[in-house]
Design an enzyme around this catalytic site. Sequence first.
Site, PDB file in Angstrom:
ATOM      1  N   TYR A  47       0.508  -0.806  -0.157  1.00  0.00           N
ATOM      2  CA  TYR A  47      -0.312   0.265   0.555  1.00  0.00           C
ATOM      3  C   TYR A  47       0.839   1.403  -0.302  1.00  0.00           C
ATOM      4  O   TYR A  47       0.109   2.433  -0.544  1.00  0.00           O
ATOM      5  CB  TYR A  47      -1.421   0.259   1.673  1.00  0.00           C
ATOM      6  CG  TYR A  47      -2.121  -0.865   0.996  1.00  0.00           C
ATOM      7  CD1 TYR A  47      -2.591  -2.049   0.803  1.00  0.00           C
ATOM      8  CD2 TYR A  47      -3.817  -0.237   0.935  1.00  0.00           C
ATOM      9  CE1 TYR A  47      -3.383  -2.523   0.783  1.00  0.00           C
ATOM     10  CE2 TYR A  47      -5.082  -0.969   0.654  1.00  0.00           C
ATOM     11  CZ  TYR A  47      -4.366  -2.301   0.662  1.00  0.00           C
ATOM     12  OH  TYR A  47      -5.678  -3.127   0.775  1.00  0.00           O
TER      13      TYR A  47
ATOM     14  N   LYS B 158       4.153 -15.179   2.828  1.00  0.00           N
ATOM     15  CA  LYS B 158       3.966 -16.078   0.971  1.00  0.00           C
ATOM     16  C   LYS B 158       5.680 -16.421   1.146  1.00  0.00           C
ATOM     17  O   LYS B 158       6.025 -16.041   0.155  1.00  0.00           O
ATOM     18  CB  LYS B 158       3.709 -15.513  -0.083  1.00  0.00           C
ATOM     19  CG  LYS B 158       3.458 -16.140  -1.174  1.00  0.00           C
ATOM     20  CD  LYS B 158       2.869 -17.052  -1.207  1.00  0.00           C
ATOM     21  CE  LYS B 158       2.510 -17.803  -2.650  1.00  0.00           C
ATOM     22  NZ  LYS B 158       1.568 -18.957  -2.932  1.00  0.00           N
TER      23      LYS B 158
ATOM     24  N   ASP C  16      -2.436 -18.714   0.599  1.00  0.00           N
ATOM     25  CA  ASP C  16      -3.166 -19.513  -0.239  1.00  0.00           C
ATOM     26  C   ASP C  16      -3.412 -20.057   0.549  1.00  0.00           C
ATOM     27  O   ASP C  16      -4.881 -20.155   0.885  1.00  0.00           O
ATOM     28  CB  ASP C  16      -2.692 -19.646  -1.381  1.00  0.00           C
ATOM     29  CG  ASP C  16      -1.257 -20.258  -1.392  1.00  0.00           C
ATOM     30  OD1 ASP C  16      -1.144 -20.150  -0.332  1.00  0.00           O
ATOM     31  OD2 ASP C  16      -0.349 -20.954  -2.201  1.00  0.00           O
TER      32      ASP C  16
ATOM     33  N   ASP D 278      -6.249  -7.273   3.766  1.00  0.00           N
ATOM     34  CA  ASP D 278      -6.999  -6.675   3.775  1.00  0.00           C
ATOM     35  C   ASP D 278      -7.799  -7.545   3.062  1.00  0.00           C
ATOM     36  O   ASP D 278      -9.497  -7.796   3.168  1.00  0.00           O
ATOM     37  CB  ASP D 278      -6.737  -6.064   2.553  1.00  0.00           C
ATOM     38  CG  ASP D 278      -7.942  -5.263   2.063  1.00  0.00           C
ATOM     39  OD1 ASP D 278      -8.978  -4.800   2.778  1.00  0.00           O
ATOM     40  OD2 ASP D 278      -7.915  -5.081   0.463  1.00  0.00           O
TER      41      ASP D 278
ATOM     42  N   ASP E 206     -12.050  -9.177   4.127  1.00  0.00           N
ATOM     43  CA  ASP E 206     -13.105 -10.217   3.446  1.00  0.00           C
ATOM     44  C   ASP E 206     -13.231 -10.883   3.838  1.00  0.00           C
ATOM     45  O   ASP E 206     -15.141 -11.213   3.862  1.00  0.00           O
ATOM     46  CB  ASP E 206     -13.365  -9.262   2.465  1.00  0.00           C
ATOM     47  CG  ASP E 206     -13.198  -7.446   2.305  1.00  0.00           C
ATOM     48  OD1 ASP E 206     -12.875  -7.205   3.016  1.00  0.00           O
ATOM     49  OD2 ASP E 206     -13.880  -7.092   1.128  1.00  0.00           O
TER      50      ASP E 206
HETATM   51  C1  IPM Z   1     -10.719  -1.597   4.371  1.00  0.00           C
HETATM   52  C2  IPM Z   1     -10.539  -0.753   2.735  1.00  0.00           C
HETATM   53  C3  IPM Z   1      -9.032  -0.129   2.499  1.00  0.00           C
HETATM   54  C4  IPM Z   1      -7.798  -1.029   2.803  1.00  0.00           C
HETATM   55  C5  IPM Z   1      -9.583   0.616   0.679  1.00  0.00           C
HETATM   56  C6  IPM Z   1     -10.731   1.840   0.855  1.00  0.00           C
HETATM   57  C7  IPM Z   1      -8.846   1.245   0.912  1.00  0.00           C
HETATM   58  O1  IPM Z   1     -10.776  -2.114   2.106  1.00  0.00           O
HETATM   59  O2  IPM Z   1     -10.373  -0.737   5.075  1.00  0.00           O
HETATM   60  O3  IPM Z   1      -9.812  -2.888   3.131  1.00  0.00           O
HETATM   61  O4  IPM Z   1      -7.349  -1.679   0.767  1.00  0.00           O
HETATM   62  O5  IPM Z   1      -7.036  -0.483   3.277  1.00  0.00           O
HETATM   63 MN    MN Z   2     -10.964  -4.031   2.513  1.00  0.00          MN
END
Ligand code: IPM
Ligand code: MN
Length: 358
Positions: A143, A193, A225, A249, A253
């Site tokens: 990032y 990784k 993975d 990240d 999710d």
């Molecule tokens: C998160 C989001 C952010 C990230 C984006 C919106 C920049 O996906 O907080 O997980 O990737 O960190």
């Molecule tokens: Mn995210």
Amino acid sequence: MRSYKIAVLAGDGIGPEVTEQSLKVLTAAGRKFGFRLDIQEADFGGKAIDKFGLPLPESTLKICRESRAVLLGAVGGPKWDELPVEIRPEKGLLAIRKELGLYANLRPVSLPPSLSEISPLKPQLVEEGLNFIIVRELTGGLYFGQPRKRFEGPRGREAVDTLSYTEEEIRRIVTIAFQLAQQRRKKVTSVDKANVLESSRLWREITNEIAKAYPDVQLEHMYVDNCAMQLVRNPSQFDVIVTENMFGDILSDLAAMIGGSLGLLPSASLGTGRTSLYEPAHGSAPDIAGEGKANPIASILSAAMMLRFSCQEKEAAEAIEKAVEKVLNQGWKTADLAGKEEKYISTEEMGDKIAEAL
Ligand code: IPM
Ligand code: MN
């Protein structure tokens, strides 16, 4: 009365509507437990771009720095997607994390056994409930690494991103993971990784060094993975997962979803300074903004984390978490949790029910 200075950056999309519910619940908690919040709202993300031409104005950053905690909604939307990267809403989010030194992003996934039916996984995989936490490095890695650029090369358009970590950046985040594990089930899964990446090999080396200071904590290394697969195959094996920014990240999710919905996943970002930041892990969901379909629980649980980590209001934090669990146990669902034919309640009704349950 105990009073805490909080900056509220509601942001874009569903950000304002979920944040409103959090403030309602926080006010109810304050009334019950005897504290008040001194709230300063500030523009952030797309809203700030419209007003000031940039996503994180100096004035907003100043308010954040002067606050004990920042409660953030969400940023971004199609309206700002075509802007140059430097002034897009997401840039504001990355900038605030960096400016406040928030290197440790904690994303707890918790699903009590009584609620296991909201997970999309097979019932036998979650019948004992889920309770693990992802510790995501937040201010390094892909990032932020340099160089980062796009250019014309001899073979046409080219682009570079850099994945780099210093020893110290790895040490401080991994240390947080071990400290958390000591207060939990004493297991750390470090995700990397290392079969491919140099930065991962350094990550593993440093993690092994740190582990020596925590003999009571079991450490395992796992390739990213494989971790994605294990999260779906047997999520209850995890206690604390620690990993670099981009892996965290993506895995968070995935983890949110096996816990029922991205709309349930809170997060706390802690760091080097005195200000911490709390935000739902979900985005701004512009497609459902303003329709009352957003789930405010991720924001409400983020507010509870704020009370715990930034205000030392542990009892109030627990009470909010209990209230959320109670309302979900009663069967109330927002749109994201409801099945196709199932009835659901609005963002605001969910907020009201949780405030009442307190
Ligand atoms: C998160 C989001 C952010 C990230 C984006 C919106 C920049 O996906 O907080 O997980 O990737 O960190
Ligand atoms: Mn995210």
